[in-house]
Write a protein that holds these residues in place. Structure first.
Motif, PDB file in Angstrom:
ATOM      1  N   UNK A   1      62.025  -1.892  50.436  1.00 57.06           N
ATOM      2  CA  UNK A   1      61.519  -3.231  50.769  1.00 57.06           C
ATOM      3  C   UNK A   1      62.507  -3.959  51.686  1.00 57.06           C
ATOM      4  N   UNK A   2      63.316  -3.191  52.436  1.00 54.37           N
ATOM      5  CA  UNK A   2      64.354  -3.772  53.287  1.00 54.37           C
ATOM      6  C   UNK A   2      63.808  -4.352  54.578  1.00 54.37           C
ATOM      7  N   UNK A   3      64.732  -4.656  55.501  1.00 53.24           N
ATOM      8  CA  UNK A   3      64.369  -5.332  56.753  1.00 53.24           C
ATOM      9  C   UNK A   3      63.307  -4.556  57.531  1.00 53.24           C
ATOM     10  N   UNK A   4      63.505  -3.253  57.658  1.00 50.85           N
ATOM     11  CA  UNK A   4      62.619  -2.467  58.529  1.00 50.85           C
ATOM     12  C   UNK A   4      61.320  -2.116  57.803  1.00 50.85           C
ATOM     13  N   UNK A   5      61.454  -1.381  56.688  1.00 49.41           N
ATOM     14  CA  UNK A   5      60.252  -0.929  55.983  1.00 49.41           C
ATOM     15  C   UNK A   5      59.460  -2.094  55.401  1.00 49.41           C
ATOM     16  N   UNK A   6      60.186  -3.076  54.841  1.00 52.75           N
ATOM     17  CA  UNK A   6      59.511  -4.242  54.263  1.00 52.75           C
ATOM     18  C   UNK A   6      58.653  -4.942  55.298  1.00 52.75           C
ATOM     19  N   UNK A   7      59.218  -5.146  56.496  1.00 52.65           N
ATOM     20  CA  UNK A   7      58.484  -5.831  57.563  1.00 52.65           C
ATOM     21  C   UNK A   7      57.261  -5.026  57.974  1.00 52.65           C
ATOM     22  N   UNK A   8      57.456  -3.712  58.186  1.00 55.44           N
ATOM     23  CA  UNK A   8      56.354  -2.860  58.623  1.00 55.44           C
ATOM     24  C   UNK A   8      55.247  -2.815  57.575  1.00 55.44           C
ATOM     25  N   UNK A   9      55.657  -2.816  56.314  1.00 53.35           N
ATOM     26  CA  UNK A   9      54.656  -2.824  55.249  1.00 53.35           C
ATOM     27  C   UNK A   9      53.934  -4.170  55.220  1.00 53.35           C
ATOM     28  N   UNK A  10      54.716  -5.227  55.467  1.00 53.63           N
ATOM     29  CA  UNK A  10      54.151  -6.576  55.444  1.00 53.63           C
ATOM     30  C   UNK A  10      53.039  -6.750  56.465  1.00 53.63           C
ATOM     31  N   UNK A  11      53.231  -6.184  57.678  1.00 54.50           N
ATOM     32  CA  UNK A  11      52.187  -6.345  58.698  1.00 54.50           C
ATOM     33  C   UNK A  11      51.201  -5.184  58.656  1.00 54.50           C
ATOM     34  N   UNK A  12      51.295  -4.362  57.617  1.00 58.43           N
ATOM     35  CA  UNK A  12      50.282  -3.339  57.378  1.00 58.43           C
ATOM     36  C   UNK A  12      50.408  -2.088  58.229  1.00 58.43           C
ATOM     37  N   UNK A  13      51.539  -1.882  58.881  1.00 55.57           N
ATOM     38  CA  UNK A  13      51.706  -0.685  59.702  1.00 55.57           C
ATOM     39  C   UNK A  13      52.082   0.534  58.867  1.00 55.57           C
ATOM     40  N   UNK A  14      52.600   0.292  57.656  1.00 57.68           N
ATOM     41  CA  UNK A  14      52.991   1.393  56.780  1.00 57.68           C
ATOM     42  C   UNK A  14      52.326   1.177  55.421  1.00 57.68           C
ATOM     43  N   UNK A  15      51.927   2.257  54.745  1.00 56.16           N
ATOM     44  CA  UNK A  15      51.375   2.086  53.395  1.00 56.16           C
ATOM     45  C   UNK A  15      52.460   1.571  52.445  1.00 56.16           C
ATOM     46  N   UNK A  16      52.020   0.983  51.334  1.00 58.54           N
ATOM     47  CA  UNK A  16      52.939   0.349  50.383  1.00 58.54           C
ATOM     48  C   UNK A  16      53.945   1.331  49.779  1.00 58.54           C
ATOM     49  N   UNK A  17      53.530   2.590  49.655  1.00 56.07           N
ATOM     50  CA  UNK A  17      54.422   3.536  48.981  1.00 56.07           C
ATOM     51  C   UNK A  17      55.300   4.341  49.951  1.00 56.07           C
ATOM     52  N   UNK A  18      55.321   3.949  51.230  1.00 57.20           N
ATOM     53  CA  UNK A  18      56.134   4.666  52.211  1.00 57.20           C
ATOM     54  C   UNK A  18      57.618   4.461  51.913  1.00 57.20           C
ATOM     55  N   UNK A  19      58.408   5.518  52.139  1.00 55.11           N
ATOM     56  CA  UNK A  19      59.851   5.389  51.921  1.00 55.11           C
ATOM     57  C   UNK A  19      60.601   6.270  52.918  1.00 55.11           C
ATOM     58  N   UNK A  20      61.843   5.916  53.164  1.00 54.55           N
ATOM     59  CA  UNK A  20      62.705   6.722  54.029  1.00 54.55           C
ATOM     60  C   UNK A  20      63.951   7.133  53.266  1.00 54.55           C
ATOM     61  N   UNK A  21      64.490   6.167  52.538  1.00 55.68           N
ATOM     62  CA  UNK A  21      65.714   6.426  51.783  1.00 55.68           C
ATOM     63  C   UNK A  21      65.481   7.568  50.795  1.00 55.68           C
ATOM     64  N   UNK A  22      66.564   8.326  50.520  1.00 57.94           N
ATOM     65  CA  UNK A  22      66.502   9.478  49.626  1.00 57.94           C
ATOM     66  C   UNK A  22      65.585  10.572  50.169  1.00 57.94           C
ATOM     67  N   UNK A  23      65.495  10.676  51.485  1.00 52.91           N
ATOM     68  CA  UNK A  23      64.716  11.759  52.078  1.00 52.91           C
ATOM     69  C   UNK A  23      65.558  12.438  53.156  1.00 52.91           C
TER      70      UNK A  23
END
Lengths: 392, 292
Positions: B133-155
């Protein structure tokens, strides 16, 4: 040399039907201004030039005179700020260098160090999609022309400066461009090699019949090789003409001083009749020149050192020849010739300080005894047609 | 006689004396540790009873058998990070060298500026950036560009990004050094000989800069494959790289022979990889191929 051709309404890609009357290269009011910060530097100011097909044309001038910028505008590496560049009549002012039918030989050669000699020379043909067997044939012909047969597989880094120079020449010539641009190509070579390459270049140019545009600051090189020379200074053409014309009838003080050694003399006209003007010079001497000028007008003449004869006594004869007395200041023996520096007696001509010394070259023909020595009083003599009056 | 010989002897010895500190340094900090680890890798025993050199080659079999997955993963991540470094670093080096003008050194300083901050600290700060839910993913999720369960960390993606970020300057600098030295007239010559801007790049600039790319690959691939900080901080439990294994064998399990043999396996793999890379993709051959 005003531009006479009508602007041909053709696109960049297509060339007009070839005609021997169309100049290979035409510059119409071409100017280039560089902007650095708030300052504007005018490198080339409104040049008009026409270079005929098959001509060996030199752009001659001191460094910073705009000759290289002019050539780079023809090649397409610089965009002119004003004016039009035409190749065989077609407007190429805004055409990229890879779409212009001219090739360049760079001062630093700019060979591709990672390619063999063969691949360097074949580069242009490959880009044009020439069939492989034709490439092989034409590269072979070129290597023969520049006398480097058998060196196909060599990398340029393993060759001498003179050999690299010839690879650079072959790489450009193999494309049979409508003009070859050479930017001080012999600048990096030593004197001996440079002289033999001058002859070589002239021979190659005659053999292939391609227009050569040669940029140089070396007046000897330009005089030796060129059909015509444009002497440039401060971004404009000072004089345009054949080597003899430029050497013997310089259009300005700058040209007279830049080409070879010249002696400048000036004075106010004492006598003018029958197309001859005379003004006093030195102690009891006089300078005669073939020119029209009013009595009392100030004229400036130049005399080439090899046109002057040196006498130990006042020469006799009619009064139409220039005769000036002086004292030998310096004698330089050069084998085939001897160079004398002679100081005029009674200061400069007309009492002024202009050119108190003249340079004289004499040929050391067989049988001549030792000439005058330092400190000797001598008379200088030359015929009026060799006193060339500079345009005011 | 002796008076004459003494200065000559000194003159002859001078070069050796001058390199002596370097040799001493190498001996002390390279040869001795390598020899120690090599002998350690062939020992058996444990921390309490002591280790003894028993020429236990089985350590290597165990190291490869148990940890081949981590070793392989390290090489894959290292390779991905290296490729990413080329893709980002080459244009960067090109731009600084050819378009940097009077500010080249300023741009290089900007590139190196992050290096003034601790490596670990920089990596940890990426954790905040890449948080679910950080600066990048949180924002992208907020404007609907990424699904809610998308993640990068730990990958794996986070690890490769972290590696590429940390080692980018090691790719840029050698490429920049080559491009900066290049005679720009050579590019003009290519343009003059009917090559468009793209052809001039692929036929002349790129092949001429390959030695720089080659050096950059070595300088990024080796440290990225052996790195364990990025995998530990950004990769989580499922993306362990071999560096982490070596660290925990040494410091947690105190299994020194095992740790030493994994170290040597990694070294051997990297050396073989680099040498075969140099042979197969040797700059000489690539450059010749590009001449056609």
């Amino acid at each position: 040399m005003e531009s006479m051709t009508e602007p041909t309404p053709v696109g960049a890609a297509e060339a007009p039907p070839p005609s021997p009357d169309v100049p290979a290269i035409a510059l119409e009011g071409v100017a280039k201004t560089y902007r650095s910060g708030r300052e504007e530097v005018r490198a080339v100011s409104r040049i008009d030039l026409e270079i005929a097909q098959g001509e060996f044309f030199s752009l001659l001038g001191p460094s910073g005179c705009g000759k290289t910028t002019t050539m780079r505008m023809v090649a397409g590496f610089e965009d002119p700020t004003e004016g039009t560049v035409r190749l065989k009549g077609a407007d190429v002012t805004r055409v990229a260098p890879d779409r212009r039918d001219v090739n360049m030989v760079f001062q630093s050669y700019a060979l591709f160090p990672h390619m063999t000699v063969f691949d360097n020379i074949a580069f242009g043909l490959r880009r044009k999609g020439t069939p492989a067997d034709e490439i092989r044939r034409r590269v072979g012909e070129m290597l023969e022309l520049v006398e480097l047969s058998g060196r196909e597989r060599t990398k340029p880094g393993r060759m001498s400066g003179g050999q690299q120079q010839r690879v650079a020449l072959a790489r450009a010539l193999v494309n049979r461009p409508s003009a070859l641009l050479l930017d001080e190509p012999l600048g990096a070579l030593d004197l001996k090699l440079r002289q033999s390459m001058q002859m070589e270049l002239k021979r190659i140019q005659r053999d292939v019949g391609i227009t050569f545009v040669y940029v140089t600051h070396d007046q000897g090189e330009a005089l030796t090789m060129s059909d015509r020379i444009a002497v440039m200074n401060n971004g404009s053409v000072e004089q345009l003409g054949g080597p003899r014309q430029i050497y013997e009838r310089p259009a300005s003080r700058f040209v007279a001083g830049f080409i070879g050694t010249s002696n400048l003399l000036s004075g106010s006209v004492a006598d003018a009749s029958g197309g001859l003007v005379t003004f006093p010079a030195g102690d009891g001497g006089a300078v005669c020149a073939t020119a029209e000028a009013a009595v009392g007008a100030t004229v400036e003449v130049t005399v080439r050192p090899e046109k002057i004869a040196l006498h130990t006594a006042r020469p006799d004869g009619a009064g139409t020849r220039s005769r000036v007395p002086g004292t030998v200041r310096e004698v330089v023996y050069l084998g085939a010739s001897t160079h004398y520096t002679v100081a005029l007696e009674g200061g400069g001509p007309g009492g002024g300080s202009a050119a108190p010394e003249l340079t004289v070259y004499t040929q050391n023909a067989a049988g001549t005894d030792d000439g005058p020595v330092r400190g000797d009083r001598v008379w200088l003599e030359w015929s009026p047609e060799h006193s060339y009056v500079l345009p005011a | 006689m002796t008076d004459e010989r003494r200065p000559r002897l000194a003159a002859r010895a001078a070069p050796y004396l001058l390199v002596a500190p370097a040799w001493l340094w190498l001996a002390l900090f390279f040869v001795v540790p390598i020899a120690t680890i090599l002998s350690m890798s062939l020992m058996s025993g444990n921390l309490y009873e002591g280790y003894s050199l028993t020429w236990e080659f089985g350590n290597y079999a165990a190291a490869i058998g148990t940890y081949w997955e981590q070793i392989g993963r390290s090489l894959v991540y290292g390779a991905c990070a290296t490729v990413l470094c080329i893709l980002i670093g080459y244009p960067c080096a090109y731009w600084i060298a050819f378009r940097g003008g009077a500010y080249k050194n300023a741009y290089l300083l900007l590139l190196l500026l992050p290096m003034f901050v601790s490596f670990v600290l920089r990596t940890i700060s990426w954790k905040a950036f890449l948080a679910d839910e950080g600066v990048i993913l949180g924002t992208l999720k907020g404007i609907g560009l990424l699904p809610e369960d998308a993640y990068v960390l730990n990958s794996a993606v986070a690890v490769v990004f972290g590696l590429a970020y940390n080692f980018l300057p090691f790719m840029v600098l050698p490429i920049y050094a080559v491009l900066e030295r290049m005679d720009h007239r050579v590019v003009e010559a290519a343009r003059d000989l009917y090559a468009g801007p793209v052809r001039a790049f692929t036929r002349v600039v790129l092949p001429m800069s390959l030695p720089g790319v080659f050096a950059g690959v070595i300088m990024t691939f080796i440290p990225t494959s052996a790195d364990y900080v990025n995998a530990t901080v950004l990769g989580g439990a499922h993306n362990t790289m071999v560096g982490k294994v070596i660290e925990s064998q040494y410091l947690v399990n105190n299994a020194y022979p095992m740790a030493a043999s994994i170290t040597f396996v990694l070294m051997a793999v990297l050396l073989v990889g680099i040498f075969s890379y140099a042979r197969a993709l040797g700059t000489e051959r690539v450059m010749e191929a590009s001449a056609r």
